[in-house]
Design an enzyme around this catalytic site. Structure first.
Site, PDB file in Angstrom:
ATOM      1  N   CYS A   2       0.825  -1.217   0.000  1.00 47.76           N
ATOM      2  CA  CYS A   2       0.000   0.000   0.000  1.00 47.76           C
ATOM      3  C   CYS A   2       0.861   1.270   0.000  1.00 47.76           C
ATOM      4  O   CYS A   2       2.003   1.263   0.442  1.00 47.76           O
ATOM      5  CB  CYS A   2      -0.864   0.023   1.240  1.00 47.76           C
ATOM      6  N   ARG A  27       5.136   0.335  -5.880  1.00 49.94           N
ATOM      7  CA  ARG A  27       5.061  -0.469  -4.661  1.00 49.94           C
ATOM      8  C   ARG A  27       4.186  -1.705  -4.849  1.00 49.94           C
ATOM      9  O   ARG A  27       4.186  -2.587  -3.997  1.00 49.94           O
ATOM     10  CB  ARG A  27       4.508   0.377  -3.517  1.00 49.94           C
ATOM     11  N   TRP A  76      -2.861  -2.770  -1.560  1.00 59.34           N
ATOM     12  CA  TRP A  76      -2.438  -4.119  -1.921  1.00 59.34           C
ATOM     13  C   TRP A  76      -3.170  -5.015  -0.929  1.00 59.34           C
ATOM     14  O   TRP A  76      -2.888  -4.979   0.271  1.00 59.34           O
ATOM     15  CB  TRP A  76      -0.931  -4.236  -1.773  1.00 59.34           C
ATOM     16  N   ASN A 102      -1.873   2.117   5.830  1.00 60.00           N
ATOM     17  CA  ASN A 102      -0.926   1.065   5.440  1.00 60.00           C
ATOM     18  C   ASN A 102      -0.669   0.214   6.676  1.00 60.00           C
ATOM     19  O   ASN A 102      -0.490   0.758   7.765  1.00 60.00           O
ATOM     20  CB  ASN A 102       0.422   1.658   5.007  1.00 60.00           C
ATOM     21  N   GLY A 103      -0.595  -1.100   6.496  1.00 58.04           N
ATOM     22  CA  GLY A 103      -0.306  -1.981   7.626  1.00 58.04           C
ATOM     23  C   GLY A 103      -1.490  -2.885   7.908  1.00 58.04           C
ATOM     24  O   GLY A 103      -2.371  -3.076   7.049  1.00 58.04           O
ATOM     25  N   GLU A 484      19.900 -16.267  -7.277  1.00 57.72           N
ATOM     26  CA  GLU A 484      19.369 -14.940  -7.587  1.00 57.72           C
ATOM     27  C   GLU A 484      18.903 -14.882  -9.051  1.00 57.72           C
ATOM     28  O   GLU A 484      17.853 -14.315  -9.353  1.00 57.72           O
ATOM     29  CB  GLU A 484      20.430 -13.872  -7.270  1.00 57.72           C
ATOM     30  N   LYS A 488      15.030 -14.099 -10.263  1.00 56.57           N
ATOM     31  CA  LYS A 488      14.707 -12.997 -11.185  1.00 56.57           C
ATOM     32  C   LYS A 488      13.834 -13.513 -12.319  1.00 56.57           C
ATOM     33  O   LYS A 488      12.854 -12.891 -12.693  1.00 56.57           O
ATOM     34  CB  LYS A 488      16.017 -12.412 -11.718  1.00 56.57           C
ATOM     35  N   GLU A 491      10.336 -14.203 -11.030  1.00 61.76           N
ATOM     36  CA  GLU A 491       9.602 -12.989 -10.662  1.00 61.76           C
ATOM     37  C   GLU A 491       9.006 -12.269 -11.855  1.00 61.76           C
ATOM     38  O   GLU A 491       7.865 -11.848 -11.807  1.00 61.76           O
ATOM     39  CB  GLU A 491      10.543 -11.989  -9.955  1.00 61.76           C
ATOM     40  N   HIS A 507      21.229 -36.077  -7.507  1.00 61.73           N
ATOM     41  CA  HIS A 507      20.517 -36.640  -6.360  1.00 61.73           C
ATOM     42  C   HIS A 507      19.011 -36.494  -6.510  1.00 61.73           C
ATOM     43  O   HIS A 507      18.281 -36.550  -5.521  1.00 61.73           O
ATOM     44  CB  HIS A 507      21.025 -36.002  -5.064  1.00 61.73           C
ATOM     45  N   LYS A 606       6.787  -4.402  -3.994  1.00 54.92           N
ATOM     46  CA  LYS A 606       8.175  -3.981  -3.832  1.00 54.92           C
ATOM     47  C   LYS A 606       8.643  -4.176  -2.396  1.00 54.92           C
ATOM     48  O   LYS A 606       9.730  -4.653  -2.144  1.00 54.92           O
ATOM     49  CB  LYS A 606       8.305  -2.501  -4.232  1.00 54.92           C
TER      50      LYS A 606
HETATM   51  O1  M6R Z   1      13.332  -4.622   0.868  1.00 53.22           O
HETATM   52  P1  M6R Z   1      14.001  -5.925   1.126  1.00 53.22           P
HETATM   53  O2  M6R Z   1      15.363  -6.010   0.543  1.00 53.22           O
HETATM   54  O3  M6R Z   1      13.995  -6.313   2.572  1.00 53.22           O
HETATM   55  O4  M6R Z   1      13.101  -6.978   0.363  1.00 53.22           O
HETATM   56  C1  M6R Z   1      13.360  -8.343   0.445  1.00 53.22           C
HETATM   57  C2  M6R Z   1      12.625  -9.085  -0.638  1.00 53.22           C
HETATM   58  O5  M6R Z   1      11.257  -8.907  -0.523  1.00 53.22           O
HETATM   59  C3  M6R Z   1      13.066  -8.640  -2.042  1.00 53.22           C
HETATM   60  O6  M6R Z   1      14.438  -8.767  -2.223  1.00 53.22           O
HETATM   61  C4  M6R Z   1      12.325  -9.463  -3.111  1.00 53.22           C
HETATM   62  O7  M6R Z   1      12.787 -10.779  -3.102  1.00 53.22           O
HETATM   63  C5  M6R Z   1      12.469  -8.774  -4.465  1.00 53.22           C
HETATM   64  N1  M6R Z   1      11.252  -8.863  -5.190  1.00 53.22           N
HETATM   65  C6  M6R Z   1      13.567  -9.327  -5.282  1.00 53.22           C
HETATM   66  O8  M6R Z   1      13.594  -8.921  -6.604  1.00 53.22           O
END
Ligand code: M6R
Length: 611
Positions: A2, A27, A76, A102-103, A484, A488, A491, A507, A606
């Protein structure tokens, strides 16, 4: 996640709110809305809708709102599906009081029942609506809005940033913060609230950072901030020195691409003032031999991409400093009753500094007596403010949901930290350090060299876009880069991909290898080369296509891979910084090729400020 924006001033509120909301789009959200006080009808009017901000804009075109006081929100969904009704702002019965939030209000069910018993009716499934109704309940007793807000925050449990307006007070916004970010922007005859900076950067760079349990009363000419006892708090003005351009796309098609291309500068910024000739200076963090000798247990705790950066840190600290380190996902760490005492150092890594699990893990560690060191990007974020020490990752605002430059910055900082510890504990000589320093100083130009080869990666995209499953394999640091890279691709390309320690393939997962499988093999660790390529060969002989990432000059790799992306040579410790960049570009082009919304991937936010 949010987003909140609010305006009170001499101008028209709606354009400011809409501009602010558009800056908060990154966000992640599923609905949006605004509430504006109308001077003529003396009412607070609300316009809100499910979907994109453009839907809200269209709705406002048909039923315009006008006024000089307003609040806006991108939601959100957490309580109740994304819908017009559940979108914020929420109001008390006759739209007298409007609230954005928010929250999460954890005890909202009990409060809702209590209010329903008193005759209150609820329209939405949200936890937020009870805040508006509860304020209304207390306000109806003595017409004192501020005191009603104070009474409400005594009753609600959970996390909240709130923006509140009331038709009886057309000159003010009341804002509240607990465990959810909130800033107040200071203008000339106008003031603002926002859950994060980009929402108001077009209007001001002077802000107050609202702390937990503070309540602010904001009019166009004045801002008063109170603690939870009602005593006024004096604040320093915080100057935001981000370039407004830095929060926008600057001609790139997507924020993600822009952020990928910012990496040479990000690397440079992170090493510039820290790599000294006689050692490493980590901002204000004091970590000399004496401090380190007091530590007998080290954890690295984070989520998602930040966790992978943390894994690089763990690997380097163990390998170079020879001190054992545990790396833990924050959502697991919190609930495993971790062994922590005064001799524990907990390093938390977070881009946003607001990730709920990481923040909670850090607080838990502090409560148990640990020293906490935060590696954070967002200045003034909760983690940054609450940690004992902070190293900022100096990546600037990262807007794309998929983290790129923040990861690179985190890895640079974790590498600096490992080197710092190694130097302090005399695990490496100053001469050795200087050699690595020289290699580090070359990184910005090496990153540029990789970026210049974007067209090569685009060709790989055309070749491999039909892949149904993707495996990322590697050993040691290459395995972490694989994790990583795979994240990506998941995502933003929405492709099923798995990272595997190359030696683990046999394995079990090798049974999944077939002709439509793509295997991305990362082989930058030359001491592990023979082992890694033998795993790649196993995949190839079962029909998979193999795309390798290897260091320049390694012609041998061509025997084992269908295609190779060469990265410039560097010190082995620094390879994750370079080897990750082609993975980012590959995921970006795969996502584009598949027609996905690169900057706002589905279902993702985000900043994950709920558990
Ligand atoms: O803001 P943060 O680095 O704590 O966020 C952690 C994860 O939510 C963040 O890295 C998430 O995995 C991203 N979408 C990665 O691209």
């Amino acid at each position: 996640m949010c987003g909140i924006v609010g305006y009170v001033g001499k101008g028209d509120a709606v354009p400011v709110l809409m501009n602010g909301l558009s800056k908060l789009e990154y966000r992640g959200y599923d609905s949006a809305g605004v509430a504006v006080y109308d001077d003529t009808s003396k009412n607070v009017n609300i316009c809100k809708t499910k979907g994109r901000i453009q839907n809200l804009q269209d709705k406002l075109y048909l039923t315009p709102l006008k006024g000089r006081l307003g609040i806006g929100h991108t939601r959100w969904a957490t309580h109740g599906e994304p819908s017009d009704i559940n979108a914020h702002p929420h109001s008390s019965g006759k739209e007298k009081i409007a609230v954005v939030h928010n929250g999460i209000i954890e005890n909202y069910m009990a409060l809702k029942e209590e209010l329903m018993d008193k005759g209150y009716k609820f329209l939405s499934e949200t936890d937020t609506e009870i805040v508006a109704q509860l304020i209304d309940y207390y306000y109806s007793k003595d017409s004192n809005l501020m005191s009603a807000v104070f009474k409400v925050i005594e009753r609600i449990e959970g996390s909240y940033a709130l923006g509140i307006i009331c038709s009886d007070f057309p000159d003010r916004i009341i804002a509240v913060r607990k465990d959810s970010p909130l800033v107040i922007g200071l203008g000339e005859e106008e003031n603002f609230i926002a859950s994060d900076m980009p929402a108001i950067l077009n209007y001001t760079r002077n802000v107050y950072l609202v702390e937990d349990n503070e309540v602010a009363l904001i009019t166009k000419d004045n801002v008063k901030i109170f603690d939870n006892n009602g005593s006024e708090v004096k604040k320093e003005v915080f100057k935001v020195d981000w370039d407004i351009e830095a929060a926008e796309k600057s001609g790139y098609d997507h924020f993600m691409l822009k952020e990928i291309y910012e990496q040479p500068k990000v690397v440079k910024d992170n090493i510039a003032s820290r790599l000294l000739d006689d050692g490493i200076s980590l901002d204000k963090v004091k970590l000399d031999k004496d401090d380190i000798s007091k530590i007998d247990r080290i954890y690295v705790v984070a989520c998602g991409t930040a966790y992978y950066a943390g894994l690089v840190g763990r690997y380097l600290i163990e390998r170079v400093v020879r001190r054992p380190v545990s790396a833990e996902v924050a959502s697991e760490f919190r609930y495993k009753d971790p062994i922590i005492d005064e001799k524990t150092l907990v390093i938390v890594v977070s881009q946003s500094g607001e990730t709920a699990d990481t923040l909670a893990a850090m607080r838990l560690a502090q409560k148990a007596g640990a020293r906490t060191l935060a590696v954070v990007n967002v200045v003034g974020s909760s983690i940054a403010r609450e940690a004992d020490d902070v190293i900022y990752t100096l990546a600037g605002p990262e807007i794309a949901v998929a983290s790129t430059k923040a990861f690179t910055a985190q890895v640079v900082v974790m590498s600096l930290l490992a080197l710092k510890l190694a130097l302090e504990l005399e695990k490496i000589s100053i001469e050795k350090y200087r050699q690595i320093k020289t290699e580090m100083e070359k990184l910005p130009s090496l990153v540029n060299k990789i970026l210049n080869k974007e067209p090569v990666i685009k060709r790989f995209m055309h070749k491999y876009i039909g892949s149904k499953n993707v495996f990322y394999i590697g050993r040691g640091l290459d395995y972490i880069v694989s994790m990583e890279g795979s994240l990506k691709l998941k995502e933003i390309a929405y492709l099923h991909s798995e990272p595997y320690a190359a030696g683990e393939l046999k394995h079990g997962p090798i049974s999944l290898i077939e002709e439509s499988t793509l295997v991305v093999g990362v082989v930058t660790q030359e001491e592990l080369f023979e082992k890694s390529v033998s795993n790649m060969r196993e995949c190839k002989s079962r029909g998979a296509k193999v795309l390798a990432v290897a260091m320049d000059g390694n012609s041998e790799i061509r025997k084992y891979a269908d295609d190779v992306f060469f990265i410039p040579r560097t010190h082995w410790m620094l390879t994750p910084i370079l080897a990750n960049i082609p993975q980012q570009i590959f995921a970006y082009h795969m996502a584009l090729g598949l027609g996905n919304d690169v900057d706002k991937p589905r279902n993702l936010a985000k900043s994950v400020t709920v558990e």
